[in-house]
Scaffold this motif. Structure first.
Motif, PDB file in Angstrom:
ATOM      1  N   THR A   1       0.835  -1.210   0.000  1.00 37.56           N
ATOM      2  CA  THR A   1       0.000   0.000   0.000  1.00 37.56           C
ATOM      3  C   THR A   1       0.863   1.251   0.000  1.00 37.56           C
ATOM      4  O   THR A   1       0.609   2.190  -0.756  1.00 37.56           O
ATOM      5  N   VAL A   2       1.886   1.275   0.840  1.00 34.76           N
ATOM      6  CA  VAL A   2       2.780   2.440   0.888  1.00 34.76           C
ATOM      7  C   VAL A   2       3.472   2.607  -0.464  1.00 34.76           C
ATOM      8  O   VAL A   2       3.583   3.727  -0.985  1.00 34.76           O
ATOM      9  N   SER A   3       3.915   1.510  -1.052  1.00 35.67           N
ATOM     10  CA  SER A   3       4.572   1.587  -2.368  1.00 35.67           C
ATOM     11  C   SER A   3       3.640   2.163  -3.420  1.00 35.67           C
ATOM     12  O   SER A   3       4.049   2.979  -4.246  1.00 35.67           O
ATOM     13  N   MET A   4       2.380   1.741  -3.391  1.00 34.83           N
ATOM     14  CA  MET A   4       1.402   2.258  -4.346  1.00 34.83           C
ATOM     15  C   MET A   4       1.210   3.774  -4.149  1.00 34.83           C
ATOM     16  O   MET A   4       1.144   4.531  -5.116  1.00 34.83           O
ATOM     17  N   MET A   5       1.155   4.220  -2.902  1.00 36.83           N
ATOM     18  CA  MET A   5       0.962   5.644  -2.626  1.00 36.83           C
ATOM     19  C   MET A   5       2.188   6.465  -3.037  1.00 36.83           C
ATOM     20  O   MET A   5       2.055   7.598  -3.496  1.00 36.83           O
ATOM     21  N   VAL A   6       3.378   5.897  -2.905  1.00 41.34           N
ATOM     22  CA  VAL A   6       4.590   6.572  -3.374  1.00 41.34           C
ATOM     23  C   VAL A   6       4.543   6.698  -4.889  1.00 41.34           C
ATOM     24  O   VAL A   6       4.849   7.756  -5.453  1.00 41.34           O
ATOM     25  N   CYS A   7       4.130   5.645  -5.570  1.00 36.24           N
ATOM     26  CA  CYS A   7       4.007   5.673  -7.026  1.00 36.24           C
ATOM     27  C   CYS A   7       3.003   6.738  -7.459  1.00 36.24           C
ATOM     28  O   CYS A   7       3.260   7.513  -8.386  1.00 36.24           O
ATOM     29  N   LEU A   8       1.859   6.792  -6.787  1.00 36.06           N
ATOM     30  CA  LEU A   8       0.858   7.820  -7.101  1.00 36.06           C
ATOM     31  C   LEU A   8       1.418   9.220  -6.892  1.00 36.06           C
ATOM     32  O   LEU A   8       1.197  10.113  -7.711  1.00 36.06           O
ATOM     33  N   GLY A   9       2.127   9.408  -5.786  1.00 31.77           N
ATOM     34  CA  GLY A   9       2.716  10.716  -5.511  1.00 31.77           C
ATOM     35  C   GLY A   9       3.682  11.152  -6.590  1.00 31.77           C
ATOM     36  O   GLY A   9       3.739  12.321  -6.968  1.00 31.77           O
ATOM     37  N   ASP A  10       4.435  10.193  -7.111  1.00 29.97           N
ATOM     38  CA  ASP A  10       5.373  10.482  -8.191  1.00 29.97           C
ATOM     39  C   ASP A  10       4.632  10.806  -9.482  1.00 29.97           C
ATOM     40  O   ASP A  10       4.852  11.836 -10.110  1.00 29.97           O
ATOM     41  N   ARG A  11       3.705   9.944  -9.867  1.00 27.63           N
ATOM     42  CA  ARG A  11       2.997  10.119 -11.141  1.00 27.63           C
ATOM     43  C   ARG A  11       2.103  11.361 -11.177  1.00 27.63           C
ATOM     44  O   ARG A  11       1.921  11.960 -12.225  1.00 27.63           O
ATOM     45  N   LEU A  12       1.529  11.726 -10.029  1.00 30.78           N
ATOM     46  CA  LEU A  12       0.643  12.892  -9.986  1.00 30.78           C
ATOM     47  C   LEU A  12       1.398  14.195  -9.747  1.00 30.78           C
ATOM     48  O   LEU A  12       0.795  15.266  -9.720  1.00 30.78           O
ATOM     49  N   GLY A  13       2.698  14.104  -9.569  1.00 28.08           N
ATOM     50  CA  GLY A  13       3.496  15.314  -9.379  1.00 28.08           C
ATOM     51  C   GLY A  13       3.452  15.881  -7.968  1.00 28.08           C
ATOM     52  O   GLY A  13       3.860  17.014  -7.753  1.00 28.08           O
ATOM     53  N   LEU A  14       2.977  15.091  -7.006  1.00 28.02           N
ATOM     54  CA  LEU A  14       2.886  15.587  -5.635  1.00 28.02           C
ATOM     55  C   LEU A  14       4.265  15.799  -5.020  1.00 28.02           C
ATOM     56  O   LEU A  14       4.513  16.820  -4.375  1.00 28.02           O
ATOM     57  N   TYR A  15       5.175  14.855  -5.228  1.00 27.30           N
ATOM     58  CA  TYR A  15       6.529  15.021  -4.694  1.00 27.30           C
ATOM     59  C   TYR A  15       7.227  16.204  -5.349  1.00 27.30           C
ATOM     60  O   TYR A  15       7.920  16.974  -4.689  1.00 27.30           O
TER      61      TYR A  15
END
Length: 103
Positions: A14-28
């Motif tokens: 779950t954490v890995s998926m949320m990190v991936c989302l953060g990267d793809r959506l430009g949040l980071y």
């Protein structure tokens, strides 16, 4: 012991998926160099819905990837990673663009 191990694997996924989302959506990338932000500030910077940005921030805080002292503003060690992720994303997009132009 087995159920705790299984829960650990599910939590990591779950954490890995949320990190991936953060990267793809430009949040980071939006967090990089911005200091501590609220969910409303991050949503405004990214054009995303504040409600979902808030949930993402809470998840990042709960996993220890972001820090919060008041539950409203988020910051932390991850921002060095944010700069690297943003740079990697730009390089990846440039490679994909060149590959498509050759096709």
């Amino acid at each position: 012991a087995y159920s705790l191990r299984l829960f650990g694997y599910m939590n990591g996924a779950t954490v890995s998926m949320m990190v991936c989302l953060g990267d793809r959506l430009g949040l980071y990338g939006a967090l990089a160099g911005a200091g501590a932000l609220t969910s409303a500030e991050l949503a405004e910077k990214t054009g995303l819905a504040e409600r979902w940005v808030r949930e993402w921030l809470y998840g990042q805080g709960a996993s220890g990837l972001l820090e919060t002292r008041d539950g409203e503003r988020f910051a932390g060690w991850i921002f060095g990673m944010a700069d690297r992720l943003a740079a990697r994303s730009r390089r990846s997009l440039a490679r994909e663009r060149r590959a498509l132009q050759r096709s």
